[in-house]
Design a protein around this motif. Structure first.
Motif, PDB file in Angstrom:
ATOM      1  N   THR A 105      20.318 -10.314 -13.910  1.00 31.88           N
ATOM      2  CA  THR A 105      19.629  -9.026 -13.733  1.00 31.88           C
ATOM      3  C   THR A 105      18.776  -8.624 -14.935  1.00 31.88           C
ATOM      4  OG1 THR A 105      21.501  -7.796 -14.650  1.00 31.88           O
ATOM      5  CG2 THR A 105      21.528  -8.244 -12.277  1.00 31.88           C
ATOM      6  N   ASP A 106      18.973  -9.291 -16.068  1.00 31.76           N
ATOM      7  CA  ASP A 106      18.301  -8.977 -17.332  1.00 31.76           C
ATOM      8  C   ASP A 106      18.724  -7.612 -17.867  1.00 31.76           C
ATOM      9  OD1 ASP A 106      16.616 -10.060 -19.337  1.00 31.76           O
ATOM     10  OD2 ASP A 106      15.038  -8.657 -18.785  1.00 31.76           O
ATOM     11  N   LEU A 107      19.813  -7.073 -17.346  1.00 37.71           N
ATOM     12  CA  LEU A 107      20.361  -5.833 -17.891  1.00 37.71           C
ATOM     13  C   LEU A 107      21.183  -6.152 -19.150  1.00 37.71           C
ATOM     14  CD1 LEU A 107      21.689  -4.051 -14.666  1.00 37.71           C
ATOM     15  CD2 LEU A 107      19.623  -3.483 -15.955  1.00 37.71           C
ATOM     16  N   LEU A 156      21.198  -9.840  -3.842  1.00 35.70           N
ATOM     17  CA  LEU A 156      21.693  -8.486  -3.600  1.00 35.70           C
ATOM     18  C   LEU A 156      22.051  -7.805  -4.921  1.00 35.70           C
ATOM     19  CD1 LEU A 156      22.566  -6.233  -1.728  1.00 35.70           C
ATOM     20  CD2 LEU A 156      24.778  -7.370  -1.450  1.00 35.70           C
ATOM     21  N   LEU A 157      22.690  -8.535  -5.828  1.00 36.47           N
ATOM     22  CA  LEU A 157      23.022  -7.968  -7.141  1.00 36.47           C
ATOM     23  C   LEU A 157      21.759  -7.550  -7.886  1.00 36.47           C
ATOM     24  CD1 LEU A 157      25.843 -10.356  -8.411  1.00 36.47           C
ATOM     25  CD2 LEU A 157      26.081  -7.948  -7.802  1.00 36.47           C
ATOM     26  N   LEU A 158      20.721  -8.370  -7.802  1.00 34.53           N
ATOM     27  CA  LEU A 158      19.458  -8.044  -8.459  1.00 34.53           C
ATOM     28  C   LEU A 158      18.841  -6.792  -7.856  1.00 34.53           C
ATOM     29  CD1 LEU A 158      17.356  -8.856 -10.547  1.00 34.53           C
ATOM     30  CD2 LEU A 158      16.320 -10.363  -8.847  1.00 34.53           C
ATOM     31  N   SER A 159      18.898  -6.678  -6.521  1.00 38.19           N
ATOM     32  CA  SER A 159      18.366  -5.500  -5.845  1.00 38.19           C
ATOM     33  C   SER A 159      19.161  -4.256  -6.223  1.00 38.19           C
ATOM     34  CB  SER A 159      18.406  -5.710  -4.326  1.00 38.19           C
ATOM     35  OG  SER A 159      17.942  -4.565  -3.639  1.00 38.19           O
ATOM     36  N   VAL A 160      20.482  -4.385  -6.294  1.00 38.80           N
ATOM     37  CA  VAL A 160      21.336  -3.256  -6.687  1.00 38.80           C
ATOM     38  C   VAL A 160      21.029  -2.823  -8.107  1.00 38.80           C
ATOM     39  CG1 VAL A 160      23.715  -2.623  -7.241  1.00 38.80           C
ATOM     40  CG2 VAL A 160      23.200  -3.738  -5.068  1.00 38.80           C
ATOM     41  N   ALA A 161      20.870  -3.798  -9.007  1.00 36.52           N
ATOM     42  CA  ALA A 161      20.577  -3.490 -10.414  1.00 36.52           C
ATOM     43  C   ALA A 161      19.266  -2.717 -10.543  1.00 36.52           C
ATOM     44  CB  ALA A 161      20.511  -4.774 -11.231  1.00 36.52           C
ATOM     45  N   GLN A 162      18.258  -3.148  -9.809  1.00 43.08           N
ATOM     46  CA  GLN A 162      16.966  -2.465  -9.850  1.00 43.08           C
ATOM     47  C   GLN A 162      17.086  -1.053  -9.281  1.00 43.08           C
ATOM     48  OE1 GLN A 162      14.634  -5.290  -7.631  1.00 43.08           O
ATOM     49  NE2 GLN A 162      14.214  -6.566  -9.417  1.00 43.08           N
ATOM     50  N   CYS A 163      17.886  -0.920  -8.231  1.00 42.36           N
ATOM     51  CA  CYS A 163      18.096   0.389  -7.609  1.00 42.36           C
ATOM     52  C   CYS A 163      18.794   1.337  -8.580  1.00 42.36           C
ATOM     53  CB  CYS A 163      18.916   0.217  -6.334  1.00 42.36           C
ATOM     54  SG  CYS A 163      19.209   1.744  -5.430  1.00 42.36           S
ATOM     55  N   MET A 164      19.828   0.849  -9.245  1.00 40.25           N
ATOM     56  CA  MET A 164      20.555   1.680 -10.208  1.00 40.25           C
ATOM     57  C   MET A 164      19.653   2.079 -11.373  1.00 40.25           C
ATOM     58  SD  MET A 164      24.322  -0.120 -10.483  1.00 40.25           S
ATOM     59  CE  MET A 164      25.508  -0.041  -9.144  1.00 40.25           C
ATOM     60  N   ARG A 176      25.345  -4.740 -16.800  1.00 41.71           N
ATOM     61  CA  ARG A 176      26.165  -5.510 -15.865  1.00 41.71           C
ATOM     62  C   ARG A 176      27.282  -6.170 -16.660  1.00 41.71           C
ATOM     63  NH1 ARG A 176      25.114 -11.232 -12.917  1.00 41.71           N
ATOM     64  NH2 ARG A 176      26.905 -11.190 -11.514  1.00 41.71           N
ATOM     65  N   GLN A 177      28.523  -5.883 -16.235  1.00 40.13           N
ATOM     66  CA  GLN A 177      29.682  -6.409 -16.944  1.00 40.13           C
ATOM     67  C   GLN A 177      30.069  -7.802 -16.475  1.00 40.13           C
ATOM     68  OE1 GLN A 177      31.655  -4.187 -19.477  1.00 40.13           O
ATOM     69  NE2 GLN A 177      29.440  -4.064 -19.428  1.00 40.13           N
ATOM     70  N   GLY A 178      29.515  -8.210 -15.351  1.00 40.58           N
ATOM     71  CA  GLY A 178      29.890  -9.473 -14.730  1.00 40.58           C
ATOM     72  C   GLY A 178      30.309  -9.235 -13.296  1.00 40.58           C
ATOM     73  N   GLY A 179      30.141 -10.256 -12.445  1.00 40.75           N
ATOM     74  CA  GLY A 179      30.498 -10.088 -11.040  1.00 40.75           C
ATOM     75  C   GLY A 179      29.718  -8.951 -10.410  1.00 40.75           C
ATOM     76  N   ASP A 180      30.428  -8.023  -9.780  1.00 39.21           N
ATOM     77  CA  ASP A 180      29.770  -6.878  -9.134  1.00 39.21           C
ATOM     78  C   ASP A 180      30.106  -5.578  -9.852  1.00 39.21           C
ATOM     79  OD1 ASP A 180      32.417  -6.814  -8.442  1.00 39.21           O
ATOM     80  OD2 ASP A 180      32.104  -6.380  -6.325  1.00 39.21           O
TER      81      ASP A 180
END
Length: 529
Positions: A105-107, A156-164, A176-180
């Motif tokens: 996610t590059d977070l 989906l994780l990437l989309s969620v990260a961008q949404c957040m 992102r701590q890892g996983g979900d």
């Protein structure tokens, strides 16, 4: 002097003159030769000088060229060295970025989060301000990841990260701590309500579908919130307490947020103990099924039964599903537990039939993990075959959220179940998605009105309207309608007036052991009638 002597002297004089002339001529010849030789020597000397000059010039030119080449090489080497230094620095920067950021996610990752949180705490301490830490865990991500593959899961994780990230300020840190799992640090908040506002904003943003590889995926999140300095004065404590609050949010329905409270630590310890014992409960045969009747609201006849799991805990006694099912889902045990429930329920239904009792439909709750498992259909077929139970006597209850996480895949599985002859019901109807188009798409047989509406429909006109509307819609779509949580005669009477098909709840019978239900089934009618 006589004439002869004169002649003789004259001859000698002539001879002498001739000799001198010859000698002179020879000297002249020698002089000419010497002059020629001198000129040749001078010419040779000039040529040598010219050659020497040319040689010196050539050597000078070659030396100059060598100097120029050396200078050019030095310049090139300097440029290459500068480029190499820049590349080394760029590689160091990239390595530093990779060390401090999540690769997908590059977070910011844990390392960078802890550093920023420590700085934020120091600043808040100096300024006398508050900050909030939000620990977020996606609900049901594992089911999507396991059923659709890690590629879809990563997208989906990437989309969620961008949404957040779009829901927070630039000054805040989302990691992102890892996983979900994600952690958000809200800097410089004035009051706890600011964190609640941000949490609600994230919940609403994630409620929208994520379009991933031609799938409309629905995902929700459970959020735990801790506040500095009330809930901790260091990064580790704040994150741990937010994590604890997040689990409390999951156990209270998911897709919501909870603030940390001190008593949650006690609950966290209890949860760990339950999880440890849960892993051994199957092999120790500590699970048992209870059965609750479904009745025809017009004549009181028992037309079905729902199998409900209980855990006979060796120390805590009989535990209800809400005390351990979510924990089982989180630690990956819901799949073997769900298979055990299905098998036991089908075997029990067949035992009742073999005992001569009226054949009725037995309903089993199906979790998202079971529904999306690749062997789900194969397991249904094998279980029915092993139990010698006809498929028409099995009903699978699924929630709207289970079906809508991936409508395309759900549609395929549901149609195969329908072709197999299994009855399909929507559990907790009315509490999920606002779009009802799936009722036309999916081969659903039964709608179960959620008990939250039934409980308040006598005292709350809005709930009464919702119940009436669901019954009317169900009949228009030719679906069976079952009301859950019926506990009073007034509720039963209201549902009868609305022409609801079936009812289920304490008014007709509490969940009971197999032997007790067999005795009730022998009469064929629920007690209130």
């Amino acid at each position: 002097m006589n004439k002869n002597n004169k002649d003789s002297m004259s001859k000698e004089s002539v001879l002498l003159s001739r000799e001198k002339l010859v000698t002179a001529r020879e000297k002249a010849v020698d002089l000419r030769e010497n002059a020629v030789n001198l000129r040749e020597s001078e010419a040779d000397l000039r040529e040598r000088r010219i050659h020497a000059a040319e040689t010196i010039q050539a050597a000078s030119d070659e030396h100059m060229m060598m100097l120029q080449q050396a200078n050019a090489s030095l310049i090139i080497a300097t440029i290459e060295a500068q480029k190499l230094a820049e590349q080394v620095q760029m590689a160091k920067d990239q390595l530093d970025h990779l060390v401090h950021h999540d690769a997908l996610t590059d977070l910011p990752n844990r390392i960078l989060l802890n550093d920023r949180l420590a700085q934020a705490i120091a600043l808040a301490c100096r300024e006398g301000e508050q900050l909030a830490v939000m620990f977020m865990d996606l609900d049901g991500f594992k089911y999507i990841n396991d059923s659709l593959g890690h590629g879809i899961g990563d997208q989906l994780l990437l989309s969620v990260a961008q949404c957040m990230a779009s829901c927070v300020r630039h000054s805040d840190t989302i990691s992102r701590q890892g996983g979900d799992e994600f952690v958000l640090v809200l800097h410089s908040i004035e009051r706890a309500e600011d964190a609640a506002f941000s949490a609600q904003k994230i919940l609403e943003a994630l409620a929208l579908p994520h379009r991933i590889d031609q799938h409309d995926l629905h995902i929700s999140v459970s959020i735990g919130i801790s506040i500095y300095p009330d809930d901790g004065r260091d990064a580790e404590t704040l994150i741990k307490n937010a994590d604890t609050a997040m689990y409390y949010a999951k156990e209270n329905g998911r897709n919501n947020y909870k603030f940390f409270e001190q008593n949650m630590n006690t609950l966290a310890v209890e949860r760990q103990a339950i999880e440890a014992n849960l892993r051994r409960a199957l092999e120790r045969q500590e699970f048992v099924l209870y059965y609750q009747p479904k009745v025809n609201l017009h004549n009181g006849a028992i037309v079905g039964v729902e199998a409900l799991i209980r855990w006979q805990h060796p120390e805590l006694g009989l535990l209800l599903p809400k005390q351990f099912v979510l924990i089982a889902e989180d630690c990956g045990l819901i799949l073997p537990i769900g298979r055990w429930v299905l098998r036991e329920a089908c075997l029990q239904a067949r035992i009742w039939q073999q005992a001569g009792l009226p054949p009725i439909t037995i309903a089993v709750n199906t979790s998202a993990l079971e529904f999306r498992d690749k062997t789900f259909l194969e397991n249904i077929r094998a279980t029915l075959k092993d139990a010698c139970l006809e498929s028409r006597y099995l009903q699978l209850e699924l929630t709207e959220s289970v079906l809508m996480r991936d409508a395309d895949t759900a549609d395929s599985v549901l149609h195969e179940l329908a072709e197999l002859g299994v009855n399909l019901a929507i559990d907790d109807f009315g509490t999920g998605y606002s779009s009802l188009s799936y009722l036309r798409q999916f081969p659903i047989d039964t709608l179960k009105i959620d008990q939250s509406f039934v409980n308040q429909m006598i005292s709350n006109p809005d709930d009464a309207t919702i119940v009436s509307a669901v019954i009317s819609m169900g009949k228009s779509l030719k679906k069976q309608v079952v009301a859950e949580g019926v506990e009073t005669s007034e509720q039963s009477a209201f549902l009868q007036v609305q022409r609801c098909d079936e009812g289920q709840g304490y008014y007709f019978g509490r969940p009971m052991a197999a032997e007790a239900f067999a005795a009730l089934l022998q009469t064929g009618v629920a007690l209130p009638f």
